[in-house]
Write a protein that holds these residues in place. Structure first.
Motif: not given
Length: 449
Positions: A135-148
């Motif tokens: 997140k950047y300033k409470r806004k979700v920027i990216k989600e990545i699977a932990a396995s990757k």
């Protein structure tokens, strides 16, 4: 595999690919056998029966394929198999080339998606259902699977990490490295562990049984060999277009080789500190010649007047220092995993609260990983910039990306292909094995150009 390579080549090339895969699996199992992890042909054959092939085969053909793998692993020559004709060898080479290009593309993509680099304050990293959320300033920027995710680098202050994210990284052995604004490593997050007792005792005994002298000598010889080989690499590609550089490089290589030939002649007097000083003097002389050649190598692309370690004000030295700083955490982690105490060293004198064994092992990898990468950036036309004497954020990101790609690049290493990152861990284990008596010698990593 069938879906991945199905569109890569026609049927006859797929068949050749199967033969190549057979050989590679056989070599892999041979390594396992040498390491004592395989005990019988029958048990190994039973495990191989889970293997699915690219093409349909009869039961007899399938069993023969598996037995051929076992023969390779156990070192049995297949006399009934004739040598392939020249045309087939050319086709095999073509398929292997396509595979290597595909692998390189895959690694590049994985580096971009699997490495999280945070270089701007205000970001926060957390965890949500097995995914890493940025997140950047409470806004979700990216989600990545932990396995990757393979690596996380924090190069600035003002970044928040949740306890759940930290726990996830520790459990999945995802390294998290922290650097200051100069690029110097501050800390590393990894699973808590202590040096192995047997190995730690062996590290101390090395000062009594002269293994300390041999390790220090091997590391310096490895470093100088890598300097020579990197210069030979540049000589190979410039000898037809740059006669002045060719002459300088050729003469410099001869001088460094003379220094290398005298390393083993340095007297091991019983005073390790005196021996270290003499070794470092020879290493320093070789490095001085090496850097004089690099000045000429880079003169058409960027200003570089010589190597400066601390207080550098030019972009090349800052880039080199930043690149070396990326190796320290990985080497530290490799030493810990090998059960070694990073505070007990042989080439560098021990310093309070300093991981001097990290300083030892990094010498083998400076030139083939960092120097080779940094020197390749400038001829490409890529610009690196300084602001107030330090690399800009975008320049740091470029260096991080290029070094990570280099670490994931495969090279020929003792008859096998391994990534540079894997070789670092291999060398740490080899050092440990030598110290506790499982190996008769410690061989440094020498890059083949």
């Amino acid at each position: 595999l069938k879906h991945y390579y199905g569109s890569l080549a026609p049927a006859h090339q797929i068949k050749n690919l199967e033969e190549y895969i057979k050989f590679q699996i056989g070599i892999f199992l041979k390594k396992k056998k040498i390491a004592g992890q395989l005990h019988s042909r029958k048990q190994t054959l039973s495990e191989l029966e889970k293997l699915k092939l690219l093409t349909e085969k009869s039961y007899r053909e399938y069993k023969k394929y598996l037995n051929d793998i076992i023969d390779i692993a156990w070192g049995v020559k297949n006399k009934s198999r004739p040598s392939p004709p020249k045309e087939q060898m050319q086709e095999d080479s073509s398929v292997r080339g396509k595979i290597l290009r595909k692998k390189k593309e895959y690694y590049k993509k994985r580096i971009l998606t699997g490495n999280i680099i945070v270089s701007t304050p205000g970001y926060s990293i957390g965890k949500r259902k097995g995914r890493i959320v940025i997140k950047y300033k409470r806004k979700v920027i990216k989600e990545i699977a932990a396995s990757k995710v393979e690596h996380v680098a924090i190069t600035t202050g003002g970044v928040n990490l949740s306890s759940n994210f930290i726990k996830l990284c520790v459990e999945r052995k995802i390294p998290v490295d922290f650097f200051n604004f100069k690029g110097e490593p501050l800390a590393k997050l990894f699973l808590y562990s202590l040096p192995d007792t047997e190995t730690a005792i062996a590290q101390l005994k090395a000062f009594q049984n002269n293994k300390s002298y041999y390790i220090a000598e091997s590391i310096v010889e490895g470093k100088i060999n890598n300097q020579i080989n990197l210069l030979k690499y540049y000589l190979k590609y410039r000898k037809k277009t740059a006669p002045a550089f060719t002459e300088l490089c050729f003469n410099s290589i001869n001088k460094i080789e003379n220094i290398l030939s005298n390393i083993s002649k340095i007297e091991k007097s019983g005073d390790l500190n005196l021996y270290r000083q003499r070794l470092m003097a020879s290493e320093g002389h070789a490095s001085s010649i090496y850097w004089d050649v690099i000045k000429v190598l880079l003169e058409d692309d960027v200003e570089f007047t010589g190597r400066v370690r601390k207080g550098a004000t030019d972009v090349v030295n800052n880039a080199l220092n930043y690149g070396y700083s990326m190796l320290y955490p990985r080497i530290w982690q490799a030493l810990i995993q090998a059960g070694l105490n990073p505070m007990i060293s042989y080439l560098h004198k021990e310093q309070e609260n300093k991981p001097t064994l990290v300083f030892d092992l990094i010498e083998e990898f400076r030139h083939p990983i960092v120097d080779r990468t940094i020197f390749a950036i400038f001829p490409k036309g890529t610009k690196l910039y300084l602001a107030d004497g330090y690399l800009t954020t975008s320049s740091k990101q470029t260096i991080i990306r290029e070094i990570l790609e280099r670490l994931k690049t495969e090279t020929r290493f003792r008859r096998h292909r391994m990534t540079y990152e894997d070789i670092i861990f291999h060398q740490a284990k080899s050092l440990s094995a030598y110290l506790i008596g499982k190996k008769r010698s410690y061989k440094p990593f020498v890059w083949r150009y």
